[in-house]
Design a protein around this motif. Structure first.
Motif, short mmCIF file in Angstrom:
data_model
loop_
_atom_site.label_atom_id
_atom_site.label_comp_id
_atom_site.label_asym_id
_atom_site.label_seq_id
_atom_site.Cartn_x
_atom_site.Cartn_y
_atom_site.Cartn_z
N ALA A 19 0.83 -1.21 0.00
CA ALA A 19 0.00 0.00 0.00
C ALA A 19 0.86 1.26 0.00
O ALA A 19 0.51 2.26 -0.64
CB ALA A 19 -0.93 0.00 1.21
N GLN A 20 1.98 1.21 0.70
CA GLN A 20 2.90 2.35 0.69
C GLN A 20 3.44 2.59 -0.72
O GLN A 20 3.57 3.74 -1.16
CB GLN A 20 4.04 2.12 1.66
N GLU A 21 3.75 1.51 -1.43
CA GLU A 21 4.22 1.65 -2.81
C GLU A 21 3.15 2.29 -3.69
O GLU A 21 3.45 3.19 -4.49
CB GLU A 21 4.61 0.28 -3.36
N LEU A 22 1.93 1.83 -3.55
CA LEU A 22 0.84 2.35 -4.37
C LEU A 22 0.57 3.82 -4.04
O LEU A 22 0.28 4.63 -4.93
CB LEU A 22 -0.42 1.52 -4.17
N GLN A 23 0.64 4.16 -2.78
CA GLN A 23 0.42 5.53 -2.35
C GLN A 23 1.47 6.48 -2.93
O GLN A 23 1.20 7.66 -3.17
CB GLN A 23 0.44 5.60 -0.82
N GLN A 24 2.66 5.93 -3.18
CA GLN A 24 3.76 6.73 -3.71
C GLN A 24 3.92 6.56 -5.23
O GLN A 24 5.01 6.63 -5.76
CB GLN A 24 5.05 6.34 -3.00
N GLN A 25 2.80 6.33 -5.91
CA GLN A 25 2.77 6.24 -7.38
C GLN A 25 3.40 4.96 -7.92
O GLN A 25 3.77 4.89 -9.09
CB GLN A 25 3.47 7.46 -8.01
N GLY A 26 3.55 3.95 -7.09
CA GLY A 26 4.15 2.70 -7.52
C GLY A 26 3.29 1.93 -8.49
O GLY A 26 2.07 2.14 -8.60
N ASP A 27 3.93 1.01 -9.23
CA ASP A 27 3.24 0.17 -10.22
C ASP A 27 2.45 -0.93 -9.53
O ASP A 27 2.92 -1.56 -8.57
CB ASP A 27 4.29 -0.45 -11.14
N ALA A 28 1.25 -1.20 -10.02
CA ALA A 28 0.39 -2.21 -9.43
C ALA A 28 1.04 -3.58 -9.44
O ALA A 28 0.91 -4.36 -8.48
CB ALA A 28 -0.95 -2.26 -10.16
N GLY A 29 1.75 -3.91 -10.53
CA GLY A 29 2.40 -5.21 -10.62
C GLY A 29 3.50 -5.37 -9.59
O GLY A 29 3.63 -6.42 -8.94
N ASP A 30 4.29 -4.32 -9.41
CA ASP A 30 5.34 -4.37 -8.39
C ASP A 30 4.74 -4.52 -7.00
O ASP A 30 5.25 -5.29 -6.16
CB ASP A 30 6.19 -3.10 -8.44
N ALA A 31 3.68 -3.77 -6.73
CA ALA A 31 3.05 -3.83 -5.42
C ALA A 31 2.45 -5.20 -5.15
O ALA A 31 2.56 -5.74 -4.03
CB ALA A 31 1.96 -2.75 -5.32
N LEU A 32 1.83 -5.79 -6.16
CA LEU A 32 1.26 -7.14 -5.99
C LEU A 32 2.35 -8.15 -5.66
O LEU A 32 2.19 -8.98 -4.76
CB LEU A 32 0.50 -7.55 -7.25
N VAL A 33 3.45 -8.10 -6.38
CA VAL A 33 4.55 -9.03 -6.11
C VAL A 33 5.10 -8.81 -4.70
O VAL A 33 5.41 -9.77 -3.99
CB VAL A 33 5.66 -8.87 -7.17
N THR A 34 5.20 -7.58 -4.27
CA THR A 34 5.64 -7.29 -2.90
C THR A 34 4.72 -7.97 -1.89
O THR A 34 5.20 -8.61 -0.94
CB THR A 34 5.63 -5.77 -2.64
N ALA A 35 3.42 -7.83 -2.08
CA ALA A 35 2.45 -8.40 -1.13
C ALA A 35 2.52 -9.92 -1.11
O ALA A 35 2.52 -10.54 -0.03
CB ALA A 35 1.04 -7.93 -1.49
#
Length: 301
Positions: A19-35
């Protein structure tokens, strides 16, 4: 607008970081892999990744899938072994037009040739659990199957890109080579950035009978909210499966639309985690409502 929803309380910490990645304009794919990697890497979660549940022979076979809602690119692995993060292999495969779904030894070979980290994913605790289950089944004439919790995630980023992904070790004590719904497009997952996405967890043999993730996205496309789509797809199929097949295993579905609205439905008690631009990270518990057509959701304690 951004958002993420994930199956089971075990996904909470991964969703918090993503969620922090997404809040900071991060890519959805990167955030999903992080989770998902957060769950895969934690041996405390005995149904996904490191420390996952072995099959009948004591081998850990893992399944994972990734879908890009912008391009419809899908990558998936089934029965992969000795690879640290199956979700990363699935994501790489989603860029391939051919050979994007690999199984068994072919999936493992691909991962090794592509440079993914090779790790023995079986932990001593998982081996002990398997040994105890073998003895229990033999001594008490019980069914061996127990446990099949998949981590499934749908994510939306601020560029309006949506992705969906899953990872699991599958059914505990499953037959060698058995594959459930998790890596199957439309059953375990589906996403379209112009509509929304959904993922499933539960007994894969029953989820795949209804292609429930695609059905939820289809219903959202027709105008239903994520919650209404989850309710209609899940409870209608639960009734029909019991009528025609005689029984229904446990299954739960989550969904997120392109506006960041979410929904969930289940035929058993189920936990999930949500974070969006308008809602802080929250873990909920869901149960089927008293009318068996709606879902009762409360904040988890």
């Amino acid at each position: 607008m951004w958002g993420m929803i994930a199956t089971w309380q075990m996904a909470r910490d991964g969703v918090a970081t993503a969620a922090q990645e997404l809040q900071q304009q991060g890519d959805a794919g990167d955030a999903l892999v992080t989770a998902i990697k957060d769950v895969e890497n934690n041996p405390e979660y005995g149904s996904v990744g490191y420390g996952g549940l072995p099959n009948e022979h004591g081998l850990l076979e893992m399944d994972a899938a990734y879908m890009n809602g912008n391009t419809y690119g899908i990558g998936a692995v089934a029965g992969i072994t000795d690879v640290k993060n199956p979700i990363t292999v699935a994501r790489k495969l989603s860029h391939d037009h051919f050979n994007s779904f690999r199984v068994g030894a072919g999936a493992t070979e691909y991962a090794q040739q592509a440079g993914f980290e090779r790790v023995n994913m079986l932990t001593p605790a998982a081996v002990t659990a398997w040994q105890e289950r073998v003895a229990e089944v033999a001594g008490k004439n019980l069914t061996p199957y127990d446990g099949h919790d998949t981590v499934g995630v749908v994510a939306l980023d601020q560029q309006a890109k949506m992705v969906a992904g899953t990872s699991t070790s599958g059914l505990f004590m499953k037959k060698h080579g058995r594959v459930g719904d998790s890596p199957l497009s439309g059953s375990g997952f589906y996403v379209d950035s112009e509509i929304g996405g959904a993922t499933a967890t539960g007994l894969g043999e029953d989820i795949m009978k209804g292609v429930l993730s695609y059905e939820i996205v289809r219903l959202m496309k027709s105008g239903l909210t994520p919650q209404a789509a989850c309710d209609q797809a899940t409870y209608d199929f639960d009734r029909r499966l019991k009528q025609h097949y005689g029984k229904a295993g446990a299954f739960s579905l989550i969904a997120l639309d392109k506006q960041g609205n979410w929904g969930v439905a289940t035929n058993c008690e189920f936990t999930f985690a949500v974070a969006t631009a308008t809602q802080p990270l929250t873990v909920y518990t869901a149960n089927p409502g008293p009318d068996d057509s709606t879902t009762f959701v409360v904040t988890a304690h």
